[in-house]
Design a protein around this motif. Structure first.
Motif, PDB file in Angstrom:
ATOM      1  N   GLN A  11       0.340  -8.286   3.842  1.00 15.94           N
ATOM      2  CA  GLN A  11       1.616  -7.778   3.372  1.00 15.94           C
ATOM      3  C   GLN A  11       1.559  -6.272   3.422  1.00 15.94           C
ATOM      4  OE1 GLN A  11       2.865  -9.047  -0.503  1.00 15.94           O
ATOM      5  NE2 GLN A  11       4.412  -7.461  -0.657  1.00 15.94           N
ATOM      6  N   LEU A  12       2.476  -5.641   4.177  1.00 12.97           N
ATOM      7  CA  LEU A  12       2.478  -4.197   4.269  1.00 12.97           C
ATOM      8  C   LEU A  12       3.268  -3.637   3.098  1.00 12.97           C
ATOM      9  CD1 LEU A  12       3.048  -3.677   8.084  1.00 12.97           C
ATOM     10  CD2 LEU A  12       0.956  -3.334   6.791  1.00 12.97           C
ATOM     11  N   THR A  13       2.579  -2.901   2.251  1.00 16.33           N
ATOM     12  CA  THR A  13       3.199  -2.205   1.142  1.00 16.33           C
ATOM     13  C   THR A  13       2.752  -0.760   1.233  1.00 16.33           C
ATOM     14  OG1 THR A  13       1.354  -2.604  -0.338  1.00 16.33           O
ATOM     15  CG2 THR A  13       3.052  -4.284  -0.272  1.00 16.33           C
ATOM     16  N   LEU A  14       3.161   0.057   0.269  1.00 14.16           N
ATOM     17  CA  LEU A  14       2.711   1.439   0.288  1.00 14.16           C
ATOM     18  C   LEU A  14       1.199   1.521   0.192  1.00 14.16           C
ATOM     19  CD1 LEU A  14       5.377   3.183  -1.975  1.00 14.16           C
ATOM     20  CD2 LEU A  14       5.184   3.228   0.513  1.00 14.16           C
ATOM     21  N   ALA A  15       0.602   0.560  -0.495  1.00 15.67           N
ATOM     22  CA  ALA A  15      -0.856   0.548  -0.624  1.00 15.67           C
ATOM     23  C   ALA A  15      -1.510  -0.321   0.434  1.00 15.67           C
ATOM     24  CB  ALA A  15      -1.255   0.052  -2.000  1.00 15.67           C
ATOM     25  N   LEU A  16      -0.730  -1.113   1.186  1.00 11.82           N
ATOM     26  CA  LEU A  16      -1.220  -2.043   2.199  1.00 11.82           C
ATOM     27  C   LEU A  16      -2.328  -2.913   1.622  1.00 11.82           C
ATOM     28  CD1 LEU A  16      -0.729  -2.890   5.106  1.00 11.82           C
ATOM     29  CD2 LEU A  16      -2.578  -1.397   5.799  1.00 11.82           C
ATOM     30  N   SER A  17      -1.940  -3.814   0.710  1.00 15.13           N
ATOM     31  CA  SER A  17      -2.912  -4.655   0.018  1.00 15.13           C
ATOM     32  C   SER A  17      -3.249  -5.875   0.843  1.00 15.13           C
ATOM     33  CB  SER A  17      -2.351  -5.102  -1.337  1.00 15.13           C
ATOM     34  OG  SER A  17      -2.203  -3.990  -2.183  1.00 15.13           O
ATOM     35  N   LEU A  18      -4.421  -6.446   0.603  1.00 18.90           N
ATOM     36  CA  LEU A  18      -4.822  -7.722   1.170  1.00 18.90           C
ATOM     37  C   LEU A  18      -4.561  -8.794   0.127  1.00 18.90           C
ATOM     38  CD1 LEU A  18      -6.247  -9.309   3.436  1.00 18.90           C
ATOM     39  CD2 LEU A  18      -8.368  -8.898   2.226  1.00 18.90           C
ATOM     40  N   LEU A  19      -3.735  -9.785   0.477  1.00 18.07           N
ATOM     41  CA  LEU A  19      -3.379 -10.812  -0.469  1.00 18.07           C
ATOM     42  C   LEU A  19      -4.086 -12.099  -0.148  1.00 18.07           C
ATOM     43  CD1 LEU A  19       0.464 -10.181  -0.756  1.00 18.07           C
ATOM     44  CD2 LEU A  19      -1.394  -9.179  -2.050  1.00 18.07           C
ATOM     45  N   LEU A  20      -4.334 -12.893  -1.174  1.00 19.50           N
ATOM     46  CA  LEU A  20      -5.020 -14.158  -1.032  1.00 19.50           C
ATOM     47  C   LEU A  20      -4.114 -15.260  -1.521  1.00 19.50           C
ATOM     48  CD1 LEU A  20      -8.336 -12.898  -2.563  1.00 19.50           C
ATOM     49  CD2 LEU A  20      -7.669 -12.936  -0.177  1.00 19.50           C
ATOM     50  N   GLY A  21      -4.218 -16.462  -0.878  1.00 23.61           N
ATOM     51  CA  GLY A  21      -3.398 -17.612  -1.173  1.00 23.61           C
ATOM     52  C   GLY A  21      -2.518 -17.544  -2.392  1.00 23.61           C
ATOM     53  N   GLY A  22      -3.063 -17.270  -3.585  1.00 26.20           N
ATOM     54  CA  GLY A  22      -2.294 -17.216  -4.809  1.00 26.20           C
ATOM     55  C   GLY A  22      -1.833 -15.816  -5.144  1.00 26.20           C
ATOM     56  N   CYS A  23      -1.813 -14.924  -4.165  1.00 26.89           N
ATOM     57  CA  CYS A  23      -1.329 -13.550  -4.324  1.00 26.89           C
ATOM     58  C   CYS A  23      -2.216 -12.715  -5.241  1.00 26.89           C
ATOM     59  CB  CYS A  23       0.115 -13.518  -4.823  1.00 26.89           C
ATOM     60  SG  CYS A  23       1.263 -14.218  -3.645  1.00 26.89           S
ATOM     61  N   ALA A  24      -3.514 -12.912  -5.150  1.00 22.42           N
ATOM     62  CA  ALA A  24      -4.448 -12.036  -5.852  1.00 22.42           C
ATOM     63  C   ALA A  24      -4.744 -10.840  -4.974  1.00 22.42           C
ATOM     64  CB  ALA A  24      -5.746 -12.782  -6.164  1.00 22.42           C
ATOM     65  N   ALA A  25      -4.429  -9.650  -5.442  1.00 19.24           N
ATOM     66  CA  ALA A  25      -4.554  -8.462  -4.606  1.00 19.24           C
ATOM     67  C   ALA A  25      -5.993  -7.978  -4.543  1.00 19.24           C
ATOM     68  CB  ALA A  25      -3.659  -7.345  -5.137  1.00 19.24           C
ATOM     69  N   PRO A  27      -7.534  -4.762  -5.175  1.00 15.66           N
ATOM     70  CA  PRO A  27      -7.408  -3.392  -5.635  1.00 15.66           C
ATOM     71  C   PRO A  27      -8.613  -2.566  -5.236  1.00 15.66           C
ATOM     72  CG  PRO A  27      -7.975  -4.827  -7.455  1.00 15.66           C
ATOM     73  CD  PRO A  27      -7.748  -5.715  -6.265  1.00 15.66           C
ATOM     74  N   PRO A  28      -8.434  -1.276  -4.965  1.00 20.28           N
ATOM     75  CA  PRO A  28      -9.551  -0.440  -4.539  1.00 20.28           C
ATOM     76  C   PRO A  28     -10.687  -0.468  -5.555  1.00 20.28           C
ATOM     77  CG  PRO A  28      -7.474   0.707  -4.210  1.00 20.28           C
ATOM     78  CD  PRO A  28      -7.165  -0.539  -4.992  1.00 20.28           C
ATOM     79  N   GLY A  29     -11.902  -0.667  -5.051  1.00 25.90           N
ATOM     80  CA  GLY A  29     -13.083  -0.548  -5.877  1.00 25.90           C
ATOM     81  C   GLY A  29     -13.462  -1.768  -6.674  1.00 25.90           C
ATOM     82  N   VAL A  30     -12.702  -2.876  -6.557  1.00 22.74           N
ATOM     83  CA  VAL A  30     -12.973  -3.999  -7.436  1.00 22.74           C
ATOM     84  C   VAL A  30     -14.228  -4.765  -7.052  1.00 22.74           C
ATOM     85  CG1 VAL A  30     -11.598  -5.702  -6.177  1.00 22.74           C
ATOM     86  CG2 VAL A  30     -11.883  -5.927  -8.641  1.00 22.74           C
ATOM     87  N   PRO A  35     -21.236   3.576  -2.043  1.00 18.53           N
ATOM     88  CA  PRO A  35     -20.508   4.766  -1.583  1.00 18.53           C
ATOM     89  C   PRO A  35     -19.644   4.443  -0.368  1.00 18.53           C
ATOM     90  CG  PRO A  35     -22.816   5.283  -2.005  1.00 18.53           C
ATOM     91  CD  PRO A  35     -22.690   3.792  -2.080  1.00 18.53           C
ATOM     92  N   LEU A  36     -18.440   4.936  -0.376  1.00 15.80           N
ATOM     93  CA  LEU A  36     -17.551   4.702   0.760  1.00 15.80           C
ATOM     94  C   LEU A  36     -18.053   5.436   1.995  1.00 15.80           C
ATOM     95  CD1 LEU A  36     -14.032   4.992  -0.928  1.00 15.80           C
ATOM     96  CD2 LEU A  36     -15.225   2.915  -0.210  1.00 15.80           C
ATOM     97  N   GLN A  37     -17.803   4.860   3.143  1.00 13.72           N
ATOM     98  CA  GLN A  37     -18.233   5.477   4.398  1.00 13.72           C
ATOM     99  C   GLN A  37     -17.075   6.129   5.143  1.00 13.72           C
ATOM    100  OE1 GLN A  37     -20.620   2.746   6.710  1.00 13.72           O
ATOM    101  NE2 GLN A  37     -22.127   2.527   5.094  1.00 13.72           N
ATOM    102  N   PHE A  38     -15.906   6.180   4.509  1.00 11.93           N
ATOM    103  CA  PHE A  38     -14.766   6.902   5.070  1.00 11.93           C
ATOM    104  C   PHE A  38     -14.159   7.689   3.920  1.00 11.93           C
ATOM    105  CE2 PHE A  38     -10.304   7.276   6.521  1.00 11.93           C
ATOM    106  CZ  PHE A  38     -10.515   7.827   7.772  1.00 11.93           C
ATOM    107  N   GLN A  39     -14.359   8.996   3.935  1.00 16.49           N
ATOM    108  CA  GLN A  39     -13.938   9.832   2.824  1.00 16.49           C
ATOM    109  C   GLN A  39     -13.124  11.016   3.317  1.00 16.49           C
ATOM    110  OE1 GLN A  39     -17.436  10.959   0.589  1.00 16.49           O
ATOM    111  NE2 GLN A  39     -18.150   8.852   0.353  1.00 16.49           N
ATOM    112  N   GLU A 181     -10.427   2.371   4.032  1.00 20.99           N
ATOM    113  CA  GLU A 181     -11.065   2.256   2.720  1.00 20.99           C
ATOM    114  C   GLU A 181     -10.997   0.824   2.208  1.00 20.99           C
ATOM    115  OE1 GLU A 181     -10.464   3.668  -1.902  1.00 20.99           O
ATOM    116  OE2 GLU A 181      -9.758   4.986  -0.295  1.00 20.99           O
ATOM    117  N   GLN A 182      -9.842   0.181   2.321  1.00 20.19           N
ATOM    118  CA  GLN A 182      -9.721  -1.201   1.870  1.00 20.19           C
ATOM    119  C   GLN A 182     -10.688  -2.111   2.610  1.00 20.19           C
ATOM    120  OE1 GLN A 182      -5.494  -1.549   2.554  1.00 20.19           O
ATOM    121  NE2 GLN A 182      -5.139  -1.935   0.387  1.00 20.19           N
ATOM    122  N   PHE A 183     -10.737  -1.927   3.914  1.00 27.51           N
ATOM    123  CA  PHE A 183     -11.665  -2.736   4.701  1.00 27.51           C
ATOM    124  C   PHE A 183     -13.102  -2.477   4.274  1.00 27.51           C
ATOM    125  CE2 PHE A 183     -14.622  -2.732   8.330  1.00 27.51           C
ATOM    126  CZ  PHE A 183     -14.710  -4.109   8.514  1.00 27.51           C
TER     127      PHE A 183
END
Length: 217
Positions: A11-25, A27-30, A35-39, A181-183
């Motif tokens: 689902q493309l939103t302003l945050a471009l979230s990844l959704l799962l069957g029951g719409c569990a998003a 969220p960054p860092g969960v 350490p992130l490799q794209f900063q 970052e999400q990926f």
């Protein structure tokens, strides 16, 4: 680890979230504190000469909305490399019913039985992007939910550093786009595990001789 506990949808939103069957998003860092490799718009430890963007054209897509993301992802890279197969043919080799998913070493073993060399990549964004730039689609393992079995295999087919996005063959989405970052956060949760399946005689970039020989053996 097992995969495909839940169905993944984009689902493309302003945050471009990844959704799962029951719409569990997602969220960054969960899922990971690694350490992130794209900063700040830059790739950490970027390989020399890496293009700003790249796409592997012609990677097959096998839609799956159940627990068979392992066979679907493996079929995608094997067919791309010239192997005649389908997810259905691969299920007996790589799917473990009691786990409702596929184990990593089963994917590697099935690649070898298909006459391909599975090369496990270094756990770096730069390493997987380097393979995409060289024309190899990459099977990646992601954490896509809060449950113990919410693991998912997908195929990375494109990246765009200036545009801050990657493109995946994933579940029912032929071209799932996530921010880098999400990926990276979803990928880091599984130790940033990824592999490519190459033909004998093909030598992927950035892979040392010992790693290649281990993959062959």
């Amino acid at each position: 680890m097992t995969a495909c506990r839940l169905r993944v949808a984009a689902q493309l939103t302003l945050a471009l979230s990844l959704l799962l069957g029951g719409c569990a998003a997602l969220p960054p860092g969960v899922f990971s504190t690694a350490p992130l490799q794209f900063q700040q718009g830059r790739l950490v430890d970027e390989p020399a000469g890496l293009p700003a963007s790249a796409t592997v054209a012609g990677v097959p897509f096998f839609s799956d909305d159940s627990h068979y993301c392992g066979p679907a992802s493996l079929a995608s890279v094997l067919v791309f490399s010239g192997v005649r197969t389908t997810p259905k043919q691969l299920i007996p080799q790589v799917f473990t019913p009691g786990l409702e998913g596929s184990l990593q070493f089963d994917l590697l073993g099935a690649s070898r039985r298909a006459g391909r060399i599975p090369v496990v990549l270094p756990p770096k964004l730069g390493a997987v992007f380097e393979q995409v730039a060289a024309g190899f689609p990459v099977v990646v393992l992601q954490k896509v939910g809060l449950g113990a079995r919410d693991w998912h295999y997908a195929v990375l087919v494109a990246y765009d550093l200036p545009g801050d996005r990657v493109t995946l063959r994933s579940s029912t989405a032929r071209d799932l786009q996530l921010s880098i970052e999400q990926f990276d956060r979803s990928w880091a949760a599984g130790g940033r595990w990824a592999f490519i399946a190459v033909k004998p005689g093909q030598f992927p970039p950035g892979i040392d001789e010992l790693t290649y020989l281990r993959a062959v053996a």
